[in-house]
Design a protein around this motif. Structure first.
Motif: not given
Ligand SMILES: Nc1ncnc2c1ncn2[C@@H]1O[C@H](COP(=O)(O)OP(=O)(O)OP(=O)(O)O)[C@@H](O)[C@H]1O
Ligand SMILES: N[C@@H](CCO)C(=O)O
Length: 322
Positions: A30, A32-34, A49, A103-104, A198, A200, A211, A214, A296
């Protein structure tokens, strides 16, 4: 793209056999996320997921995070649920990292939230705070005053490479917060990272929160200040008081802030702006070139911090009664 740890199909299939999760049809990282590595899986049982927990997540804290999702879900908060393995464990291991199948959650996060969305977020945050009541586990906030000092110690020597004068400015800010940080405000379990990515939405309807990695025990109003920082500033750095008013109204409608919490908001907002500045600065200085993650900008949070420094009272955030 936040994929720090790669997985291979053979290992993934073996991992999935420990769950009642169907047969693997496809998977992808995916973008996205860091913080953690996330993969979207399609199996014969549906979409899931897969999260591999990375540097900032302590394995010992995972029962708190995963248990919290179960607790919140049982109290009507729409959030993902970790699936149990055949042996009942919520946590497994893949590619040498702690890993969970989650779960998604349907929905999308908003790139351009409007005031009406901010109101929904305020409401959802307050509902989450109330729903956390009765959760038996505790986790102190590792990213409060002591954690900030420790993070800063790792970055201070190179801070002026990012912006001249930063070392002195942040040193002064930390000293101020050490003295001014509130001590007696209502506490509970907070999300601590409720940013737009975080939360939806399905259309304009908030569909769930994700998420929780933290989440911790801390002042509830600190969580509100995190949301003001994350939701109520525009791309040009200006504070949008209409969004602030909506977010605070939404929160107050479910859990009214006390006079002491309201009075503390400007200091709490300085602290939360500093917290995200510090993690971003550390990542900025340490993430290797070529890592599959979009770093970021720490300076975005320095600007927010400077804004809060000149706020005289919470009325400037849009609180009619402040
Ligand atoms: N349960 C879920 N259902 C659907 N999509 C999810 C789910 N968990 C994560 N995602 C997808 O994965 C992406 C990253 O997830 P998440 O925000 O948990 O990652 P992170 O690395 O912890 O990010 P952050 O930078 O916000 O801390 C989300 O923006 C979303 O698109
Ligand atoms: N929400 C955080 C990233 C996760 O800690 C930020 O925007 O800096």
């Amino acid at each position: 793209m936040a994929v720090y740890t790669d997985i291979n199909e053979v290992d993934l299939k073996a991992f999935l056999r420990q769950y009642d999760a169907g047969e693997l049809m496809s998977y992808k990282g995916i973008a996205e996320g860091v913080e953690n590595s996330n993969f979207l899986l399609h199996t014969t049982a549906g979409s899931l997921i897969l999260t591999l927990y990375e540097k900032r997540v302590e394995k010992a804290d995972l029962p708190f995070f995963l248990g919290l999702m179960h607790h919140l879900s049982s109290r009507g908060v729409n959030c993902p649920l970790p699936l149990p393995r055949h042996d009942g464990a919520l946590l497994g291991e893949l590619s040498g990292r702690p890993a969970a199948l989650i779960t998604f959650l349907e929905g999308m996060w908003l790139r351009k939230p409007e005031p009406a969305h901010c109101r929904e977020v305020g409401k959802a945050l307050a509902e989450m705070h109330l729903a956390c009541d009765g959760f038996a586990l505790r986790r102190p906030n590792a990213l409060s005053l002591d954690g900030w000092q420790a993070l800063w110690a790792k970055s201070a020597g190179r801070a002026d490479e990012v912006l001249s004068g930063l070392r002195e400015e942040i040193g002064g800010e930390l000293a101020f917060l050490e003295g001014a940080w509130p001590k007696d405000l209502p506490e509970g379990v907070i999300h601590a990272d409720l940013f737009p990515d975080n939360v939806f939405f399905l259309g304009d309807q908030l569909s769930g929160l994700i998420d929780f990695y933290f989440a911790c025990n801390d002042m509830l109003a600190y969580d509100v200040s995190i949301c003001l920082n994350a939701w109520c500033f525009e791309k040009d750095g200006s504070y949008n008081i209409t969004k602030g008013m909506a977010l605070l109204d939404g929160y107050n409608a479910v859990r009214p802030l006390s006079a002491a919490e309201i009075a503390a908001l400007p200091v709490l907002a300085r602290g939360s702006a500093l917290r995200f500045f510090l993690t971003r600065l550390y990542d900025w200085l340490t993430t290797p070139e070529g890592a599959l993650v979009v770093k970021k900008d720490p300076i975005e949070y320095l600007r927010k911090l400077r804004f809060h420094r000149q706020v005289a009272s919470a009325a400037e955030y849009g609180l009619a009664s402040a």
